[in-house]
Write a protein that holds these residues in place. Structure first.
Motif, PDB file in Angstrom:
ATOM      1  N   UNK A  28       0.779  -1.237   0.000  1.00  0.00           N
ATOM      2  CA  UNK A  28       0.000   0.000   0.000  1.00  0.00           C
ATOM      3  C   UNK A  28       0.809   1.285   0.000  1.00  0.00           C
ATOM      4  N   UNK A  29       2.087   1.179  -0.306  1.00  0.00           N
ATOM      5  CA  UNK A  29       2.944   2.358  -0.314  1.00  0.00           C
ATOM      6  C   UNK A  29       3.298   2.776  -1.737  1.00  0.00           C
ATOM      7  N   UNK A  30       3.729   4.006  -1.886  1.00  0.00           N
ATOM      8  CA  UNK A  30       4.230   4.518  -3.150  1.00  0.00           C
ATOM      9  C   UNK A  30       5.695   4.108  -3.292  1.00  0.00           C
ATOM     10  N   UNK A  31       6.127   3.875  -4.533  1.00  0.00           N
ATOM     11  CA  UNK A  31       7.493   3.433  -4.788  1.00  0.00           C
ATOM     12  C   UNK A  31       8.151   4.341  -5.820  1.00  0.00           C
ATOM     13  N   UNK A  32       9.392   4.676  -5.560  1.00  0.00           N
ATOM     14  CA  UNK A  32      10.243   5.336  -6.550  1.00  0.00           C
ATOM     15  C   UNK A  32      11.457   4.434  -6.739  1.00  0.00           C
ATOM     16  N   UNK A  33      11.664   3.979  -7.952  1.00  0.00           N
ATOM     17  CA  UNK A  33      12.821   3.131  -8.258  1.00  0.00           C
ATOM     18  C   UNK A  33      13.860   4.016  -8.932  1.00  0.00           C
ATOM     19  N   UNK A  34      15.002   4.142  -8.291  1.00  0.00           N
ATOM     20  CA  UNK A  34      16.077   4.999  -8.787  1.00  0.00           C
ATOM     21  C   UNK A  34      17.101   4.132  -9.528  1.00  0.00           C
ATOM     22  N   UNK A  35      17.068   4.210 -10.841  1.00  0.00           N
ATOM     23  CA  UNK A  35      17.986   3.450 -11.685  1.00  0.00           C
ATOM     24  C   UNK A  35      18.136   4.212 -13.004  1.00  0.00           C
ATOM     25  N   UNK A  36      19.091   3.828 -13.818  1.00  0.00           N
ATOM     26  CA  UNK A  36      19.310   4.567 -15.063  1.00  0.00           C
ATOM     27  C   UNK A  36      18.275   4.251 -16.141  1.00  0.00           C
ATOM     28  N   UNK A  37      17.804   3.009 -16.216  1.00  0.00           N
ATOM     29  CA  UNK A  37      16.812   2.614 -17.227  1.00  0.00           C
ATOM     30  C   UNK A  37      17.255   3.029 -18.633  1.00  0.00           C
ATOM     31  N   UNK A  38      18.495   2.736 -18.984  1.00  0.00           N
ATOM     32  CA  UNK A  38      19.034   3.155 -20.274  1.00  0.00           C
ATOM     33  C   UNK A  38      18.430   2.398 -21.451  1.00  0.00           C
ATOM     34  N   UNK A  39      17.993   1.178 -21.219  1.00  0.00           N
ATOM     35  CA  UNK A  39      17.447   0.365 -22.305  1.00  0.00           C
ATOM     36  C   UNK A  39      15.950   0.143 -22.114  1.00  0.00           C
ATOM     37  N   UNK A  40      15.262   0.045 -23.239  1.00  0.00           N
ATOM     38  CA  UNK A  40      13.803  -0.117 -23.204  1.00  0.00           C
ATOM     39  C   UNK A  40      13.383  -1.328 -22.369  1.00  0.00           C
ATOM     40  N   UNK A  41      14.092  -2.446 -22.507  1.00  0.00           N
ATOM     41  CA  UNK A  41      13.692  -3.644 -21.755  1.00  0.00           C
ATOM     42  C   UNK A  41      13.801  -3.416 -20.250  1.00  0.00           C
TER      43      UNK A  41
END
Length: 73
Positions: free
Chosen positions: A47-60
Motif C-alpha cells: 500500500x505504499x508509493x514506490x520510486x525506483x532509482x535506476x538509469x533505465x538506459x534500455x527499453x527492456x
C-alpha cells in the motif's frame, strides 16, 4: 546498492567492474532490474508509493518496471 547486494558486496564496496562485465554484465543487469521490480511490487502491495532509482538506459529495463506497474494498476 541493489546490484551490489545481489553480488554479495557491501553497498560502499569499490569494484573494478567495467561496462558489460562483472557487476555490469548483461546477466547481472537483468537480475538487478528483475529484483527491483520484485521489491517495488512488494512495496506497492503493502500500500505504499514506490520510486525506483535506476538509469533505465534500455527499453527492456523500463519495460520490466512498467509491466509491474501495469499489472498492479
Amino acid at each position: 546498492m541493489e546490484r551490489k547486494r545481489l553480488s554479495g558486496l557491501h553497498p560502499l564496496a569499490r569494484t573494478d567492474s567495467k561496462i558489460d562485465e562483472g557487476l555490469y554484465s548483461a546477466e547481472t543487469t537483468r537480475r538487478c532490474y528483475s529484483r527491483l521490480a520484485e521489491l517495488a511490487e512488494s512495496v506497492l502491495r503493502a500500500g505504499f508509493t514506490v520510486v525506483v532509482d535506476a538509469t533505465f538506459l534500455e527499453r527492456n529495463q523500463r519495460n520490466v518496471l512498467s509491466q509491474t506497474a501495469d499489472r498492479l494498476r
